[in-house]
Design a protein around this motif. Structure first.
Motif, PDB file in Angstrom:
ATOM      1  N   LEU A 249      63.198  93.752 123.317  1.00  0.00           N
ATOM      2  CA  LEU A 249      63.465  92.436 122.737  1.00  0.00           C
ATOM      3  C   LEU A 249      62.168  91.776 122.263  1.00  0.00           C
ATOM      4  CD1 LEU A 249      66.205  90.729 124.954  1.00  0.00           C
ATOM      5  CD2 LEU A 249      66.366  91.370 122.552  1.00  0.00           C
ATOM      6  N   ARG A 250      62.237  91.241 121.034  1.00  0.00           N
ATOM      7  CA  ARG A 250      61.123  90.476 120.488  1.00  0.00           C
ATOM      8  C   ARG A 250      61.468  89.000 120.340  1.00  0.00           C
ATOM      9  NH1 ARG A 250      60.997  95.091 116.957  1.00  0.00           N
ATOM     10  NH2 ARG A 250      59.275  96.481 117.457  1.00  0.00           N
ATOM     11  N   PHE A 269      59.891  91.648 129.592  1.00  0.00           N
ATOM     12  CA  PHE A 269      59.916  91.707 128.128  1.00  0.00           C
ATOM     13  C   PHE A 269      58.474  91.779 127.608  1.00  0.00           C
ATOM     14  CE2 PHE A 269      63.738  88.968 129.085  1.00  0.00           C
ATOM     15  CZ  PHE A 269      64.646  89.997 128.959  1.00  0.00           C
ATOM     16  N   GLN A 270      57.881  92.934 127.687  1.00  0.00           N
ATOM     17  CA  GLN A 270      56.489  93.083 127.285  1.00  0.00           C
ATOM     18  C   GLN A 270      56.294  93.168 125.774  1.00  0.00           C
ATOM     19  OE1 GLN A 270      53.389  93.385 129.565  1.00  0.00           O
ATOM     20  NE2 GLN A 270      54.962  91.966 130.269  1.00  0.00           N
ATOM     21  N   ASN A 271      57.392  93.107 125.002  1.00  0.00           N
ATOM     22  CA  ASN A 271      57.298  93.063 123.538  1.00  0.00           C
ATOM     23  C   ASN A 271      57.755  91.721 122.984  1.00  0.00           C
ATOM     24  OD1 ASN A 271      56.478  95.856 123.061  1.00  0.00           O
ATOM     25  ND2 ASN A 271      58.505  96.407 123.801  1.00  0.00           N
ATOM     26  N   LEU A 272      58.001  90.747 123.853  1.00  0.00           N
ATOM     27  CA  LEU A 272      58.577  89.476 123.438  1.00  0.00           C
ATOM     28  C   LEU A 272      57.582  88.645 122.626  1.00  0.00           C
ATOM     29  CD1 LEU A 272      61.180  87.780 123.784  1.00  0.00           C
ATOM     30  CD2 LEU A 272      60.072  86.686 125.744  1.00  0.00           C
ATOM     31  N   ASN A 273      58.039  88.186 121.442  1.00  0.00           N
ATOM     32  CA  ASN A 273      57.241  87.293 120.598  1.00  0.00           C
ATOM     33  C   ASN A 273      57.678  85.843 120.717  1.00  0.00           C
ATOM     34  OD1 ASN A 273      57.446  89.881 118.172  1.00  0.00           O
ATOM     35  ND2 ASN A 273      55.665  89.436 119.425  1.00  0.00           N
ATOM     36  N   HIS A 274      59.005  85.627 120.685  1.00  0.00           N
ATOM     37  CA  HIS A 274      59.536  84.259 120.656  1.00  0.00           C
ATOM     38  C   HIS A 274      60.668  84.129 121.672  1.00  0.00           C
ATOM     39  CE1 HIS A 274      57.411  83.454 116.829  1.00  0.00           C
ATOM     40  NE2 HIS A 274      57.734  84.699 116.526  1.00  0.00           N
ATOM     41  N   ILE A 275      60.647  83.013 122.404  1.00  0.00           N
ATOM     42  CA  ILE A 275      61.769  82.667 123.270  1.00  0.00           C
ATOM     43  C   ILE A 275      62.005  81.170 123.122  1.00  0.00           C
ATOM     44  CG2 ILE A 275      60.257  82.449 125.290  1.00  0.00           C
ATOM     45  CD1 ILE A 275      62.713  83.267 126.994  1.00  0.00           C
ATOM     46  N   ASN A 276      63.246  80.797 122.862  1.00  0.00           N
ATOM     47  CA  ASN A 276      63.603  79.392 122.650  1.00  0.00           C
ATOM     48  C   ASN A 276      64.470  78.920 123.804  1.00  0.00           C
ATOM     49  OD1 ASN A 276      64.176  76.861 121.708  1.00  0.00           O
ATOM     50  ND2 ASN A 276      64.940  77.512 119.704  1.00  0.00           N
ATOM     51  N   PHE A 289      54.402  83.779 131.717  1.00  0.00           N
ATOM     52  CA  PHE A 289      54.203  83.848 130.271  1.00  0.00           C
ATOM     53  C   PHE A 289      52.801  84.309 129.874  1.00  0.00           C
ATOM     54  CE2 PHE A 289      57.907  80.922 130.299  1.00  0.00           C
ATOM     55  CZ  PHE A 289      58.746  81.723 129.548  1.00  0.00           C
ATOM     56  N   PRO A 290      51.731  83.899 130.584  1.00  0.00           N
ATOM     57  CA  PRO A 290      50.395  84.389 130.187  1.00  0.00           C
ATOM     58  C   PRO A 290      50.249  85.894 130.343  1.00  0.00           C
ATOM     59  CG  PRO A 290      50.201  82.438 131.562  1.00  0.00           C
ATOM     60  CD  PRO A 290      51.636  82.869 131.636  1.00  0.00           C
ATOM     61  N   LYS A 291      51.151  86.538 131.101  1.00  0.00           N
ATOM     62  CA  LYS A 291      51.053  87.977 131.313  1.00  0.00           C
ATOM     63  C   LYS A 291      51.891  88.775 130.318  1.00  0.00           C
ATOM     64  CE  LYS A 291      48.246  87.734 134.751  1.00  0.00           C
ATOM     65  NZ  LYS A 291      46.878  88.300 134.674  1.00  0.00           N
ATOM     66  N   ILE A 292      52.569  88.109 129.391  1.00  0.00           N
ATOM     67  CA  ILE A 292      53.300  88.802 128.330  1.00  0.00           C
ATOM     68  C   ILE A 292      52.363  88.890 127.130  1.00  0.00           C
ATOM     69  CG2 ILE A 292      55.331  88.797 126.840  1.00  0.00           C
ATOM     70  CD1 ILE A 292      56.776  87.158 128.950  1.00  0.00           C
ATOM     71  N   PRO A 293      51.826  90.050 126.809  1.00  0.00           N
ATOM     72  CA  PRO A 293      50.731  90.149 125.827  1.00  0.00           C
ATOM     73  C   PRO A 293      51.123  89.754 124.415  1.00  0.00           C
ATOM     74  CG  PRO A 293      51.538  92.338 126.423  1.00  0.00           C
ATOM     75  CD  PRO A 293      52.203  91.376 127.358  1.00  0.00           C
TER      76      PRO A 293
END
Length: 398
Positions: A249-250, A269-276, A289-293
């Protein structure tokens, strides 16, 4: 050998110096087949909608091949018939085109090539995109479902449950069902698990909040791991859906719901770009969140309790406090599990599901909303907050 593609014909006129006029692009197939064994004879068929077998070219004289743009899925074949015919092939698989060219070159050298016999059927020319705008047209348009369908968009037509007809669309990648109340009947929710190539799923305002929590969890847990984008906004769901197996999931949109708690398993979710998460009832956030690159944007608008909590606590949220449970150290670099989280996990660990359902009405609200996330997890294994240092799930031991 059969390659799906887009085809443009340019037919030369006999004894004419004028350039040929190309036809309109058509959906089609390039088919290479062996007609007989001895002596070996091969044929190329360019099958297009409305003419599956009319464009046949023997390979006694191999075609002139222009393959400068093969990496873009484009080649040009000029068959030396009378008059000559130029065929431009677009939107094809580059690897398949490479195999086609290799086979033609071997045939031109007199080598035998073993080719699987295939057929082109009328159903193969069904559309790659279907958009349904009127309820009365839905059944007729669903007759066009096939392996070619990539995108299915159903406008608000009061569709009340997923259609098992969609399972025939095995290669569908985008499914848009926004503002159709598919959660109102709690039926056919397993259809989504059958769409193994699905990449984008939009279920905005689909009455998913009306589903029992077990049914919603089962539906979400069955979603294919190919998903890269999901929209579950405006559904009045009360718990963050168990999407944690969808590691590709991105983009996640769960805005305009009633979610109060975000599990720190979000770190999966290590590929996550956006979460609303806007327009929910969030009161706290995990320190993950700081650990999701890859994270670029976290939407938190209109979570009033969260804003108030941040104003009151401020920098105290990042304090490192030593916490031990059963002799194990649960101190995290980014923070520490709250006592409410530890209590929720301990309750889940020690009692069965029926007791949890019966007793949750007596728990404080601060524990209850966290228990909702654990209610339908596997009994006996309950994750504490994820450690932001090692991203491993820690567990309470009895």
């Amino acid at each position: 050998m059969r390659i799906p593609c887009e085809v443009v014909f340019s037919r030369f006129k006999a004894n004419s110096r004028q350039a040929p006029v190309p036809s309109k692009p058509k959906k089609g197939f390039v088919v290479l087949q062996r007609l007989r064994q001895t002596p070996p004879q091969y044929q190329t068929t360019i099958a297009v909608e409305g003419d599956k077998t009319g464009n046949k070219f023997d390979l006694n004289k191999p075609p002139i091949i222009l393959d400068n743009f093969i990496r873009q899925g484009k080649i040009t074949l000029t068959f030396q018939t009378t008059p000559a015919v130029m065929v431009c092939i677009n939107k094809a698989c580059p690897e398949a085109l490479g195999q086609l060219i290799d086979c033609i070159k071997k045939i031109s050298k007199g080598e035998n090539v073993d080719i699987e016999k295939v057929k082109v059927k009328r159903s193969d020319f069904k559309p790659s995109t279907i958009t349904v705008t009127i309820q009365q047209d839905y059944r007729n348009q669903m007759k066009a479902c096939s392996d070619f369908l990539k995108t299915l968009k159903i406008e608000p037509i009061d569709l009340r449950m997923p259609d098992r007809k969609w399972i025939e669309c095995r290669n569908i990648t985008t499914l848009i069902l926004n503002e159709n109340p598919i959660g109102s009947r709690n039926s056919n929710l397993d259809v989504f698990s059958k769409l193994k190539q699905l990449q984008s799923l939009e279920l905005k305002n689909c009455s998913l909040g009306k589903l029992p929590i077990p049914a919603l969890c089962d539906m979400v847990k069955g979603l294919p791991i190919t998903l890269t984008s999901i929209d579950l906004s405006e559904n009045q769901i009360k718990v963050f859906p168990p999407l944690f197996h969808l590691i590709q999931l991105r983009s996640i949109n769960v805005s305009f719901n009633n979610i109060r708690y975000l599990p720190s398993r979000i770190g999966a979710f290590q590929n996550l770009n956006h979460i609303n998460l806007s327009q929910n009832s969030m009161t706290s956030l995990p320190y993950i969140f700081p650990k999701i690159p890859t994270i670029q944007h976290v939407g938190l608008n209109a979570n009033d309790e969260l804003v108030r909590l941040q104003e009151e606590v401020g920098l105290l949220l990042v304090r490192k406090i030593t916490t031990k449970v059963d002799g194990n150290d649960y101190t995290h670099d980014g923070g520490v599990d709250t006592l409410m989280t530890i209590a929720s996990n301990a309750i889940h660990r020690d009692i069965n599901r029926n007791m949890m359902i019966a007793s949750r009405n007596f728990w404080p609200l601060s524990v209850r909303f966290q228990m909702d996330d654990l209610m339908y997890e596997k009994p006996g294994v309950s994750a504490l907050e994820m450690c932001t240092n090692c991203l491993r799930l820690r567990h309470i031991r009895v």
